[in-house]
Design a protein around this motif. Structure first.
Motif: not given
Length: 351
Positions: A267-272, A281-293, A312-318
């Protein structure tokens, strides 16, 4: 082994559209193993200082450090910590770091080093049998917080104002009541994250709804928002957060059981963090870590046991770019990224 990413050109290549960039490992940017020779250790704690220096924290009370980009690793584990499970490490530089051990009662501890791990000081040992600490994060070199599962119906927060040399339990009056069964996940050291001098977010799961809690005053008062990721079970929820500033953030998670699906795992937020939108389009399976480039407003990585995904679109599609297993990922200001996980896996992104 250890995973790291360190090359400005490689990171730039990752941010182009999918049609123009090849997947990791096919002649382009790839996770390059930086094997520390510890296949028996699972590294869920990772602190990337820069392209040369990184710290790892894992099972068996293990702490490792490299200062040559993963070419060699030094075992700098605290003496007598072999029974502890280190799940988070925060490093200020090559010499100063703080590590968190998780578990019930006195198994939850914090250690700090000022000499690259040559010596350690135990700065906190939990004496409340009901408390269980999951993650820690720092606003700056002095101020930081550690997050614990609910005690008496509210998440427990520790605070330090001297770089982790001492800790105090914050009052719970400003913390919203926890949901039934709600807790944090000590899966990647990213269930508690900060941005700027005072903003901090914590991720939850296990309750009827996954939530993200936000504080704008270093943990004194909090607000809670629902997150549209799998919930309703002790194995489901938000496992990791990543904020590139105080308003734009990512949440990843799902169901960590390998035989269970994880629809809407991001999921993504733009309001803090006041509101969260599921990834189209989420990742296809469970994900445990994330980082912005580094220095990117739109590109980020998510990792988990079944692969690495790129947005490459701020979390909307993966899209999945690698199938290797990693639990946690971190990027640094000098265009470096690292990842780590089970069976001693560590790597850096290289070209």
């Amino acid at each position: 082994m250890a995973v790291g990413v360190a090359c400005g050109a490689a990171l730039a290549a990752l941010t182009v559209p999918a049609a123009e960039a090849g997947p990791l490992g096919e002649g382009g940017p790839h996770w390059a193993p930086k094997d520390p020779g510890t296949p028996q250790i699972r590294f869920r704690g990772l602190a990337a200082v820069d392209r040369h220096t990184a710290w790892l924290a894992g099972t068996g009370g293990t702490v490792l450090r490299t200062t040559d980009g993963g070419g060699s690793w030094r075992n700098v584990s605290p003496p007598g910590a072999g029974e502890l499970q280190f799940r988070d490490v925060e490093a200020f530089d090559a010499r100063r770091a703080v590590v968190l051990a998780i578990g019930e009662g006195e198994a939850s501890r914090v250690y700090r080093t000022d000499d690259g791990g040559a010596t350690w000081t135990e700065s906190f040992r939990n004496t409340d049998p009901k408390a269980f600490y999951d993650c820690l994060s720092f606003f700056d070199r002095r101020h930081g917080l550690a997050m614990g599962d609910p005690v008496d119906g509210r998440f427990r927060i520790l605070a330090t104002s001297d770089g982790g040399r001492s800790w105090r339990v914050l009052p719970s009056a400003g913390m919203p009541p926890a949901l039934d069964g709600e807790a944090g996940f000590a899966a990647s050291g990213q269930c508690l994250v900060t941005s700027g001098p005072k903003d901090v977010w914590l991720a939850t799961g296990g309750g009827a709804h996954a939530r993200v809690l936000h504080s704008a005053d270093r943990g004194l008062t909090w607000t809670a928002a629902g997150a549209p990721v799998p919930a309703g079970d002790p194995a489901r929820g938000v496992f990791a957060l990543a904020f590139r500033d105080r308003t734009h953030g990512l949440a990843v998670g799902g169901d960590y059981r390998p035989d269970k699906p994880s629809p809407q795992a991001a999921a993504v937020t733009a309001d803090g963090g006041r509101t969260w939108t599921p990834a189209a389009t989420p990742p296809p399976a469970y994900r445990s870590g994330a980082a912005w480039l580094p220095h990117s407003r739109t590109a980020a990585l998510a990792v988990g046991p079944t692969g690495t995904d790129l947005t490459t679109d701020a979390g909307r599609t993966w899209r999945t770019i690698d199938s290797g297993s990693y639990d946690t990922v971190a990027c640094t200001a000098d265009l470096s990224c690292w990842a780590a996980g089970e069976q001693g896996r560590v790597a850096r992104l290289e070209r």
